[in-house]
Write a protein that holds these residues in place. Structure first.
Motif, PDB file in Angstrom:
ATOM      1  N   UNK A   1      -6.284  25.432  52.166  1.00 43.29           N
ATOM      2  CA  UNK A   1      -5.499  26.404  52.917  1.00 43.29           C
ATOM      3  C   UNK A   1      -5.111  25.865  54.290  1.00 43.29           C
ATOM      4  N   UNK A   2      -6.084  25.239  54.967  1.00 42.49           N
ATOM      5  CA  UNK A   2      -5.811  24.737  56.314  1.00 42.49           C
ATOM      6  C   UNK A   2      -5.008  23.440  56.299  1.00 42.49           C
ATOM      7  N   UNK A   3      -5.160  22.675  55.198  1.00 39.97           N
ATOM      8  CA  UNK A   3      -4.443  21.404  55.103  1.00 39.97           C
ATOM      9  C   UNK A   3      -5.191  20.226  55.687  1.00 39.97           C
ATOM     10  N   UNK A   4      -6.470  20.439  56.027  1.00 41.71           N
ATOM     11  CA  UNK A   4      -7.217  19.290  56.545  1.00 41.71           C
ATOM     12  C   UNK A   4      -8.710  19.418  56.241  1.00 41.71           C
TER      13      UNK A   4
ATOM     14  N   UNK B   1     -16.998   2.200  48.092  1.00 38.42           N
ATOM     15  CA  UNK B   1     -17.283   3.178  49.140  1.00 38.42           C
ATOM     16  C   UNK B   1     -15.972   3.753  49.654  1.00 38.42           C
ATOM     17  N   UNK B   2     -16.012   5.001  50.113  1.00 41.16           N
ATOM     18  CA  UNK B   2     -14.801   5.703  50.537  1.00 41.16           C
ATOM     19  C   UNK B   2     -15.042   6.407  51.866  1.00 41.16           C
ATOM     20  N   UNK B   3     -13.983   6.517  52.678  1.00 37.18           N
ATOM     21  CA  UNK B   3     -14.063   7.389  53.846  1.00 37.18           C
ATOM     22  C   UNK B   3     -13.272   8.664  53.554  1.00 37.18           C
ATOM     23  N   UNK B   4     -13.325   9.611  54.477  1.00 26.80           N
ATOM     24  CA  UNK B   4     -12.706  10.906  54.193  1.00 26.80           C
ATOM     25  C   UNK B   4     -11.181  10.869  54.264  1.00 26.80           C
ATOM     26  N   UNK B   5     -10.629   9.869  54.898  1.00 27.06           N
ATOM     27  CA  UNK B   5      -9.170   9.723  54.828  1.00 27.06           C
ATOM     28  C   UNK B   5      -8.740   9.389  53.405  1.00 27.06           C
ATOM     29  N   UNK B   6      -9.506   8.503  52.772  1.00 25.16           N
ATOM     30  CA  UNK B   6      -9.212   8.175  51.373  1.00 25.16           C
ATOM     31  C   UNK B   6      -9.432   9.385  50.473  1.00 25.16           C
ATOM     32  N   UNK B   7     -10.476  10.154  50.759  1.00 23.31           N
ATOM     33  CA  UNK B   7     -10.734  11.353  49.965  1.00 23.31           C
ATOM     34  C   UNK B   7      -9.593  12.352  50.133  1.00 23.31           C
ATOM     35  N   UNK B   8      -9.089  12.496  51.376  1.00 22.67           N
ATOM     36  CA  UNK B   8      -7.954  13.391  51.625  1.00 22.67           C
ATOM     37  C   UNK B   8      -6.727  12.934  50.846  1.00 22.67           C
ATOM     38  N   UNK B   9      -6.519  11.617  50.783  1.00 18.67           N
ATOM     39  CA  UNK B   9      -5.385  11.069  50.029  1.00 18.67           C
ATOM     40  C   UNK B   9      -5.539  11.364  48.539  1.00 18.67           C
TER      41      UNK B   9
ATOM     42  N   UNK C   1      -0.628  18.852  47.366  1.00 18.48           N
ATOM     43  CA  UNK C   1      -0.602  19.430  48.709  1.00 18.48           C
ATOM     44  C   UNK C   1      -0.968  18.360  49.731  1.00 18.48           C
ATOM     45  N   UNK C   2      -0.384  18.449  50.902  1.00  7.35           N
ATOM     46  CA  UNK C   2      -0.665  17.483  51.958  1.00  7.35           C
ATOM     47  C   UNK C   2      -2.005  17.825  52.614  1.00  7.35           C
TER      48      UNK C   2
ATOM     49  N   UNK D   1     -14.932   8.418  42.296  1.00  7.23           N
ATOM     50  CA  UNK D   1     -14.811   9.643  43.075  1.00  7.23           C
ATOM     51  C   UNK D   1     -13.503  10.355  42.775  1.00  7.23           C
ATOM     52  N   UNK D   2     -12.429   9.608  42.606  1.00  8.40           N
ATOM     53  CA  UNK D   2     -11.147  10.256  42.318  1.00  8.40           C
ATOM     54  C   UNK D   2     -11.200  10.984  40.973  1.00  8.40           C
ATOM     55  N   UNK D   3     -11.819  10.352  39.978  1.00 12.03           N
ATOM     56  CA  UNK D   3     -11.921  11.003  38.665  1.00 12.03           C
ATOM     57  C   UNK D   3     -12.727  12.289  38.767  1.00 12.03           C
TER      58      UNK D   3
END
Length: 290
Positions: free
Chosen positions: A159-162, A206-214, A222-223, A281-283
């Protein structure tokens, strides 16, 4: 005989199912439970049910009798965990257990300066007790369960987009709890191949949260962005939103640990024991947010 503690929990129950799938006979498996009413499913599978509690040393000695290999799943009561773990190790030695497989935690920093210091202390002391006991052991240094990622993301970010966490650019290498348990069963089925070893139970990336957001942006269409506040800003924001302090503390500790690289450990240990690559993680996120 293999005995599984925490047998009615997700990790313990999955380890038992994995042992059965590997051809271990149910009569060779015992399950330690605190509540007999919760053990019906295990009993129906033919597993031996043992009643015991980490706080009761004598109950543990009785339950451990006749056991050769013990899966010691760490306790969840942080304030009393070290004393409970001491009971388990002492009882294991008294009962003649030969090999302990212990679910510990992933870390780089073992000092009190770690954001996970409070959680880490009992794990590190338990590892020390196990090694000093003279029993054979296998230490599993578990990274964060991938299953917990939605908890850290919260239920409002779409909802917030971030995504809002004080994890900076730090990375994490989580895997599914069920895959940790499955790999653990492989060790239990053949403990002689894992004597006095420690394994990094992590994913292969390993992933950071920018990658998780992507990832989530790609999955949902949704962006979604990532914002990294300071720990104080994060705490105050969640306090203002009415989030319980216990949850805030847990999210802050793990986020700060991630920011400092505590959980940025990618290893093939889990892959090797599973005989396949762990779920990405993406799966996993696709199963949650598709």
């Amino acid at each position: 005989m293999i005995l599984i503690t925490g047998a009615t929990g997700h990790y313990g129950a999955t380890a038992i199912n994995s042992l059965l799938q590997k051809g271990i006979k149910s009569r060779q498996i015992s399950a330690l439970v605190r509540n007999l009413e919760k053990s019906e499913d295990l009993r129906n599978k033919g597993v031996n049910i043992k009643l015991g509690d980490y706080s009761g040393y004598e109950s543990l000695v009785a339950a451990f009798e006749g056991t050769e290999t013990l899966l010691f799943i760490s306790g969840t009561e942080i304030s009393t965990r070290l004393k409970q773990h001491e009971n388990v190790v002492r009882a294991a030695k008294k009962a003649g257990i030969q090999h302990i497989v212990y679910t510990s935690f992933q870390r780089r920093n073992e000092t009190d300066t770690s954001p996970l210091g409070l959680l880490a202390h009992s794990h590190l002391q338990t590892e020390k007790m196990i090694k000093e006991s003279g029993l054979r052991y296998t230490i599993l240094k578990n990274n964060l369960y991938m299953d917990y990622i939605p908890f850290f993301l919260g239920d409002k970010f779409l909802e917030t987009g971030y995504i809002y966490l004080p994890a900076a650019n730090g990375k994490i290498s989580p895997a599914l709890r069920s895959e940790y348990a499955e790999a653990t069963a492989s060790i239990l089925a053949n403990p002689s191949a894992h004597i006095n070893k420690a394994y990094d139970f992590t994913n292969v990336e390993a992933y950071d949260y920018r990658e998780i957001a992507t990832f989530i942006s790609e999955i949902t269409g949704k962006d979604v962005q990532y914002r990294a506040p300071t720990a104080d800003e994060f705490t105050q924001t969640l306090v203002n939103s009415g989030v319980p302090m216990e949850e805030i503390g847990l999210m802050t500790q793990f986020s700060m640990a991630q920011a400092q690289g505590e959980l940025d450990v990618a290893s093939t240990d889990l892959e090797n024991l599973l005989g396949r690559k762990p779920t990405t993680l993406k799966a996993y996120l696709e199963t949650i947010y598709h």
